[in-house]
Design a protein around this motif. Structure first.
Motif, PDB file in Angstrom:
ATOM      1  N   SER A  93       0.853  -1.191   0.000  1.00 59.06           N
ATOM      2  CA  SER A  93       0.000   0.000   0.000  1.00 59.06           C
ATOM      3  C   SER A  93       0.894   1.247   0.000  1.00 59.06           C
ATOM      4  N   PHE A  94       0.263   2.405  -0.203  1.00 55.39           N
ATOM      5  CA  PHE A  94       1.005   3.659  -0.092  1.00 55.39           C
ATOM      6  C   PHE A  94       1.510   3.851   1.332  1.00 55.39           C
ATOM      7  N   GLN A  95       0.747   3.371   2.298  1.00 58.35           N
ATOM      8  CA  GLN A  95       1.184   3.427   3.690  1.00 58.35           C
ATOM      9  C   GLN A  95       2.457   2.590   3.888  1.00 58.35           C
ATOM     10  N   ASP A  96       2.523   1.427   3.244  1.00 63.00           N
ATOM     11  CA  ASP A  96       3.733   0.596   3.304  1.00 63.00           C
ATOM     12  C   ASP A  96       4.933   1.349   2.726  1.00 63.00           C
ATOM     13  N   ILE A  97       4.701   2.077   1.639  1.00 58.79           N
ATOM     14  CA  ILE A  97       5.781   2.854   1.018  1.00 58.79           C
ATOM     15  C   ILE A  97       6.289   3.919   1.987  1.00 58.79           C
ATOM     16  N   GLU A  98       5.368   4.589   2.686  1.00 63.04           N
ATOM     17  CA  GLU A  98       5.778   5.571   3.692  1.00 63.04           C
ATOM     18  C   GLU A  98       6.609   4.915   4.793  1.00 63.04           C
ATOM     19  N   ILE A  99       6.181   3.742   5.236  1.00 63.53           N
ATOM     20  CA  ILE A  99       6.911   3.006   6.274  1.00 63.53           C
ATOM     21  C   ILE A  99       8.302   2.634   5.769  1.00 63.53           C
ATOM     22  N   LEU A 100       8.390   2.132   4.539  1.00 63.93           N
ATOM     23  CA  LEU A 100       9.692   1.740   3.973  1.00 63.93           C
ATOM     24  C   LEU A 100      10.620   2.943   3.834  1.00 63.93           C
ATOM     25  N   ASN A 101      10.090   4.093   3.441  1.00 61.10           N
ATOM     26  CA  ASN A 101      10.917   5.306   3.353  1.00 61.10           C
ATOM     27  C   ASN A 101      11.434   5.696   4.728  1.00 61.10           C
ATOM     28  N   ASP A 102      10.585   5.575   5.741  1.00 61.96           N
ATOM     29  CA  ASP A 102      10.982   5.882   7.114  1.00 61.96           C
ATOM     30  C   ASP A 102      12.070   4.910   7.582  1.00 61.96           C
ATOM     31  N   ILE A 103      11.902   3.632   7.271  1.00 62.33           N
ATOM     32  CA  ILE A 103      12.901   2.618   7.625  1.00 62.33           C
ATOM     33  C   ILE A 103      14.239   2.947   6.951  1.00 62.33           C
ATOM     34  N   ALA A 104      14.188   3.267   5.664  1.00 55.76           N
ATOM     35  CA  ALA A 104      15.409   3.581   4.913  1.00 55.76           C
ATOM     36  C   ALA A 104      16.140   4.775   5.538  1.00 55.76           C
ATOM     37  N   ASN A 105      15.388   5.804   5.932  1.00 57.96           N
ATOM     38  CA  ASN A 105      16.003   6.979   6.565  1.00 57.96           C
ATOM     39  C   ASN A 105      16.654   6.615   7.892  1.00 57.96           C
ATOM     40  N   LYS A 106      15.969   5.805   8.680  1.00 55.79           N
ATOM     41  CA  LYS A 106      16.520   5.386   9.972  1.00 55.79           C
ATOM     42  C   LYS A 106      17.767   4.517   9.785  1.00 55.79           C
ATOM     43  N   ARG A 107      17.740   3.644   8.785  1.00 52.56           N
ATOM     44  CA  ARG A 107      18.901   2.784   8.517  1.00 52.56           C
ATOM     45  C   ARG A 107      20.100   3.633   8.110  1.00 52.56           C
ATOM     46  N   GLU A 108      19.856   4.686   7.307  1.00 53.23           N
ATOM     47  CA  GLU A 108      20.941   5.591   6.918  1.00 53.23           C
ATOM     48  C   GLU A 108      21.548   6.279   8.134  1.00 53.23           C
ATOM     49  N   GLU A 109      20.731   6.500   9.160  1.00 59.46           N
ATOM     50  CA  GLU A 109      21.202   7.117  10.402  1.00 59.46           C
ATOM     51  C   GLU A 109      21.888   6.109  11.313  1.00 59.46           C
ATOM     52  N   GLY A 110      21.910   4.831  10.896  1.00 56.73           N
ATOM     53  CA  GLY A 110      22.590   3.801  11.666  1.00 56.73           C
ATOM     54  C   GLY A 110      21.707   3.035  12.625  1.00 56.73           C
ATOM     55  N   VAL A 111      20.405   3.247  12.569  1.00 60.46           N
ATOM     56  CA  VAL A 111      19.486   2.532  13.453  1.00 60.46           C
ATOM     57  C   VAL A 111      19.329   1.099  12.941  1.00 60.46           C
ATOM     58  N   GLN A 112      19.436   0.144  13.847  1.00 62.03           N
ATOM     59  CA  GLN A 112      19.314  -1.275  13.494  1.00 62.03           C
ATOM     60  C   GLN A 112      17.844  -1.656  13.303  1.00 62.03           C
ATOM     61  N   THR A 113      17.610  -2.688  12.496  1.00 61.60           N
ATOM     62  CA  THR A 113      16.231  -3.119  12.237  1.00 61.60           C
ATOM     63  C   THR A 113      15.534  -3.562  13.525  1.00 61.60           C
ATOM     64  N   TYR A 114      16.275  -4.179  14.443  1.00 65.44           N
ATOM     65  CA  TYR A 114      15.689  -4.594  15.723  1.00 65.44           C
ATOM     66  C   TYR A 114      15.143  -3.381  16.477  1.00 65.44           C
ATOM     67  N   GLU A 115      15.920  -2.282  16.490  1.00 62.66           N
ATOM     68  CA  GLU A 115      15.497  -1.066  17.181  1.00 62.66           C
ATOM     69  C   GLU A 115      14.271  -0.449  16.505  1.00 62.66           C
ATOM     70  N   ILE A 116      14.247  -0.486  15.177  1.00 65.77           N
ATOM     71  CA  ILE A 116      13.107   0.047  14.435  1.00 65.77           C
ATOM     72  C   ILE A 116      11.862  -0.756  14.787  1.00 65.77           C
ATOM     73  N   ARG A 117      12.001  -2.074  14.840  1.00 64.48           N
ATOM     74  CA  ARG A 117      10.872  -2.956  15.170  1.00 64.48           C
ATOM     75  C   ARG A 117      10.358  -2.657  16.574  1.00 64.48           C
ATOM     76  N   GLN A 118      11.252  -2.497  17.539  1.00 64.91           N
ATOM     77  CA  GLN A 118      10.850  -2.198  18.915  1.00 64.91           C
ATOM     78  C   GLN A 118      10.107  -0.863  18.982  1.00 64.91           C
ATOM     79  N   GLU A 119      10.591   0.121  18.234  1.00 62.86           N
ATOM     80  CA  GLU A 119       9.939   1.430  18.189  1.00 62.86           C
ATOM     81  C   GLU A 119       8.535   1.318  17.588  1.00 62.86           C
TER      82      GLU A 119
END
Length: 104
Positions: free
Chosen positions: A50-76
């Motif tokens: 969905s478009f909502q999924d795309i927004e989530i993926l963009n947010d994930i990509a930005n956080k990953r660029e900042e060095g945030v781990q996927t585990y931390e993103i999931r917990q958040e």
């Protein structure tokens, strides 16, 4: 169909999601494996986002660029969902109490 329904309707292929987000198909599948995004599957197994999924993926990509781990993103994400559910529950309780003139 409500005005927000288009954001949650799962109709976008993984290839288009890749084009829109700049993420590789492999990255998108990895984020799905890590339970960060939840596409629907067609009868033949094709992922639909969905478009909502795309927004989530963009947010994930930005956080990953900042060095945030996927585990931390999931917990958040889990914490945000819990807070949203708690708020919704409190609002419903308040509406029920107001409707029946109840006091806490």
């Amino acid at each position: 169909m409500g005005t927000q329904d288009y954001k949650t309707k799962k109709v976008i292929s993984i290839g288009t999601v890749s084009e829109l987000t700049g993420l590789s198909v492999r990255q998108i599948r990895y984020y799905e494996e890590r339970k960060l995004v939840f596409p629907e599957r067609t009868e033949n197994g094709t992922r639909k986002f969905s478009f909502q999924d795309i927004e989530i993926l963009n947010d994930i990509a930005n956080k990953r660029e900042e060095g945030v781990q996927t585990y931390e993103i999931r917990q958040e994400m889990l914490k945000e969902n819990k807070n949203r559910n708690d708020l919704h529950r409190k609002m419903l309780k308040g509406q029920i109490n107001a409707h029946f003139n109840l006091r806490n």
